[in-house]
Design a protein around this motif. Sequence first.
Motif, PDB file in Angstrom:
ATOM      1  N   TRP A 124       0.826  -1.212   0.000  1.00 36.62           N
ATOM      2  CA  TRP A 124       0.000   0.000   0.000  1.00 36.62           C
ATOM      3  C   TRP A 124       0.857   1.257   0.000  1.00 36.62           C
ATOM      4  O   TRP A 124       0.595   2.213  -0.719  1.00 36.62           O
ATOM      5  CB  TRP A 124      -0.926   0.014   1.220  1.00 36.62           C
ATOM      6  N   LEU A 125       1.883   1.241   0.854  1.00 34.19           N
ATOM      7  CA  LEU A 125       2.716   2.442   0.963  1.00 34.19           C
ATOM      8  C   LEU A 125       3.442   2.704  -0.352  1.00 34.19           C
ATOM      9  O   LEU A 125       3.528   3.834  -0.836  1.00 34.19           O
ATOM     10  CB  LEU A 125       3.726   2.286   2.102  1.00 34.19           C
ATOM     11  N   PHE A 126       3.959   1.638  -0.965  1.00 29.50           N
ATOM     12  CA  PHE A 126       4.632   1.787  -2.252  1.00 29.50           C
ATOM     13  C   PHE A 126       3.649   2.320  -3.292  1.00 29.50           C
ATOM     14  O   PHE A 126       3.997   3.192  -4.095  1.00 29.50           O
ATOM     15  CB  PHE A 126       5.208   0.446  -2.702  1.00 29.50           C
ATOM     16  N   ALA A 127       2.424   1.811  -3.235  1.00 28.20           N
ATOM     17  CA  ALA A 127       1.429   2.271  -4.207  1.00 28.20           C
ATOM     18  C   ALA A 127       1.212   3.778  -4.072  1.00 28.20           C
ATOM     19  O   ALA A 127       1.051   4.486  -5.078  1.00 28.20           O
ATOM     20  CB  ALA A 127       0.115   1.516  -4.010  1.00 28.20           C
ATOM     21  N   GLY A 128       1.221   4.272  -2.831  1.00 33.30           N
ATOM     22  CA  GLY A 128       1.057   5.713  -2.633  1.00 33.30           C
ATOM     23  C   GLY A 128       2.154   6.497  -3.329  1.00 33.30           C
ATOM     24  O   GLY A 128       1.893   7.479  -4.039  1.00 33.30           O
ATOM     25  N   PHE A 129       3.399   6.048  -3.162  1.00 36.74           N
ATOM     26  CA  PHE A 129       4.521   6.704  -3.832  1.00 36.74           C
ATOM     27  C   PHE A 129       4.382   6.569  -5.356  1.00 36.74           C
ATOM     28  O   PHE A 129       4.597   7.523  -6.094  1.00 36.74           O
ATOM     29  CB  PHE A 129       5.841   6.063  -3.394  1.00 36.74           C
ATOM     30  N   LEU A 130       4.042   5.345  -5.776  1.00 38.30           N
ATOM     31  CA  LEU A 130       3.998   5.071  -7.208  1.00 38.30           C
ATOM     32  C   LEU A 130       2.995   5.979  -7.907  1.00 38.30           C
ATOM     33  O   LEU A 130       3.285   6.531  -8.974  1.00 38.30           O
ATOM     34  CB  LEU A 130       3.641   3.595  -7.424  1.00 38.30           C
ATOM     35  N   VAL A 131       1.818   6.148  -7.280  1.00 37.61           N
ATOM     36  CA  VAL A 131       0.800   6.989  -7.917  1.00 37.61           C
ATOM     37  C   VAL A 131       1.327   8.413  -8.076  1.00 37.61           C
ATOM     38  O   VAL A 131       1.217   9.017  -9.143  1.00 37.61           O
ATOM     39  CB  VAL A 131      -0.503   6.969  -7.097  1.00 37.61           C
TER      40      VAL A 131
END
Lengths: 495, 464
Positions: free
Chosen positions: A221-228
């Motif tokens: 989830w945290l990576f997804a936040g950065f990725l977006v």
Amino acid sequence: MTPDFPILSVLIFLPLAASLLLVALRPSQALARGFALAAALAELVLAALPFFSSRLPAAYPGAPAGFFLFEDLPWIERFGIRYTLGMDGISQIMVLLTSFITVVAVLISWRQIKERTPLYYALLLALECTIQGVFLSLDLFLFYLFFEAMLIPIVFLSGIWGNGRPVYSAIKFFLYTFVGSLLMLVSIVTLYLMHGTQTGSYTFALPALVQTSVPYGLALWLFAGFLVAFAVKIPLFPLHSWQPDAYADAPIAGTLLLASLLSKTGAYGLIRFAFPLFPEAARAFTPVLYLAAVFVISFGAWIAFAQKDMKRLVAYSSLSHMGFIALGIAAWSPLALSGALLQMVNHAVTTGALFVVVGMLDERSDNRELAAYGGIWGKVPALSFFFLFFCMASAGLPGLNNFVGEFLVLVGAFKVAPVAALGAFLGIVLTLVYTVRLVQEVLFVKEQKPLELKDLTMREAGVLAVLALVAVYLGVHPTPVLDLFKAPIALLVSR
Amino acid sequence: MIIPDLHTMMPIIITGLGALVVLLCGPLLLSGTTTSIAVVTAAAAGLWAVFTAPSAAPAVAGLTFTPLAQFLIPLFCAAALLTLLLSHGYNENRAIKGEEYPATVLFALFALCVLPCASNLLILFLAIESVSFAFYILVTMDLQRAESGEAGLKYLLMGAVAAAFTAFGFALIFAGSGTLALSGAVAHAGNRAIVAAGWGVVIMGMAFKLSLVPAHLWTPDVYQGAPAPVAAFLSTSSKVAAASLLLMLLAFSPPMPELRIPLVLLSLLSMVVGNLAALRQQNIKRMLAYSSVAHMGYLTLALLTGTRDGYAALLLYGTIYTAMNLAAFGAIASLSLEQERDQITDYAGLGFSAPLRGGVLALAMLALAGLPPTGGFIGKFFIFYSAIRGGETALAIIGILSAAVSSFFYLKVVAQLYMHRSSDPAPRAASAADAAALCCAAAFILVLGVFPAPLIQLVDAALQ
């Protein structure tokens, strides 16, 4: 250079100081652009200085490995927020690139900007300040601050001096990036709190947060936040739809900065923050990144082919080229990564130059329709030459810079993900198709209505010649730049 | 009462006396003089509070100069001072004459100064109701406009209901705990239900004052009808006062888990409904009214965490919000001198034809949207930080997303200011008082965005 001289802070705040002076003094048009050029050139000189200084990491106690310039001051102590800046080979190139492109941006706005000139250049320099901040911050809070603050000057630049539907495009761009970044903020705060509860020290420092052990499910989830947040800036499918509008409607220097620098902040963020912070989650997301990258390469090229507007065509081609950078990052091997980083510089130079040339044509005839041109080869030889040159560079002609970058990315990616590399390779074929069409329709076919065009002025020819020289240099002798990446990449990949 | 007690209570005494002097001597003085006296009074009270050491012992029965009071009184004084500066030109232009206006602002300030000093439910009730009472008058001050009277009537009716709720709640807490002292308003095992019910009713009353959804419906009408400087004062000081009343009650009593659900609902609905409703507004004051509903939702989010961090975030955000809204409404007031500018489209091109006020309005909008490097970003950051840390992650994410939505309507104003053209003649130059007040607010917004550390220290000291 002594360690006491805060060169990194000066790199960030020199443009800001110049920008504030421009707003406060509101000089005449000629004075404003002269002053802006002087400030941008001074910044370029300053950015080149680290190349000539001795690199003694020992001079900077507390600096993380690989960083040869470092500044660290307490800022908001209650929350462990510090003002931490650092420069390694990657940030060094990015900082130099930023100052170089800003000089180009000032020069190509010379005649085009006729109203509110001081404010225009002030915003340009303020934007430079925030971009340098993004490339130099090692504290996540500070990074986020610069990453968000970038939006203000660029939205004003595109909204006030743009054409077409500037307000619509500027707000659309703003909303995409703002929402994306806010998700990253949630990730940052969560990571900060996790690190705090684990170690008892609450800090936003990147080297400390990298050590945090995050449960796999949460890390996704945290990576997804950065990725977006970063995928919006790059932009990657499906978060790209702001890009053609914003590129087409911004003033030419705005487009140049968006394409050459702002898109790089996204790629840089992935390399510097997202991947090192959540290596396992990044590996899990790699297939998604491959898919997005390959899709963007082919889809961008395909849509570029269908465009009638030159600037939109180049915008989609830029989208397509950014796919290679994403592919190189996703592969995360030393070879692919150095290709991606080199390609970040190449893309800034060649796509930026293409936008500049298109802007010059637009400035001359007030028309960006492909159909309106044709047969300009004989009429304006110098402009046509550079047009052809940068089209070829962008298409990846061997001997020019894009070839080296794309080659490294493809070879690097082929080792770990042959299918994705093959897909990207097919994308190159599409690139050739739209490039040939662009060259043919603008330069060679018979024109429908005679256009009155003037050839390049000395200033314009100078700008394009420098860009072309950089493209040739990086095409035949990229080793010095690649050498700079070696140590930081080794550190990144070894984690 | 002895001399040192008198000394600590001086801010209250100064504002009370100042209000009386302005009201009684007003007929004999020029209108500019009354405003000057009021400005000096507010400044003196604020400075006195800054340089007085807080103490734990009550100075007078029911009044203690706590660290919280030392923090809030200067804030309220600054807000009143800026309001007075901003309203001078505005009022002269609209024939709002006489000493009533500055006197009423000082009366409101007097009650605002009493509120954080209260250590007793009765004084607390009297203080918050006196604040509201002064605002009922201020809202209707523009006698030339029918809207103003209508707004005042709406506010009065809603306010009376809220007062009844609050009084009833305090009565229940008194019945349950057997004391009016704030520190003693603790539920005993047998009477927990009564105290909890009292709390619920008090929160309902405060929801009216804070304009939390579903008790927000009066807000847009009142903001639209009130003179712009009054709306500035109302949207900041009275809100911060109501929020700090809840803060004082919560900080003094042991945790009340029953309160979580109602506070969560109030916060959630306010953030979502406020921002969504603001999206649809064409009138800038109504837009700011709904935006203030949303911002009060953020404050409630910080409050309901029940942690020191949350309370600190509340005070921090309250302070920054005061600066942002004073800047926004102040710029609106100053730009509306010769013609009302109610619609957002009325602001087209003003960023260039009135650079100072347009710039301040744009800055206030960017700050309200929460963009760095403004104080709004720091404020929002600490609100959501405290919420995530306090375990309210889901609510924080909803809040962040609603804040992202809100950036659209704030940006719409900025786009009008700078990216649209208008053929209207440039507005008249800002008066020196307006310019000074706006520069103060703008400087505050920017400085807090870059150097929040001193304010964070003050907030920490206030919560000792």
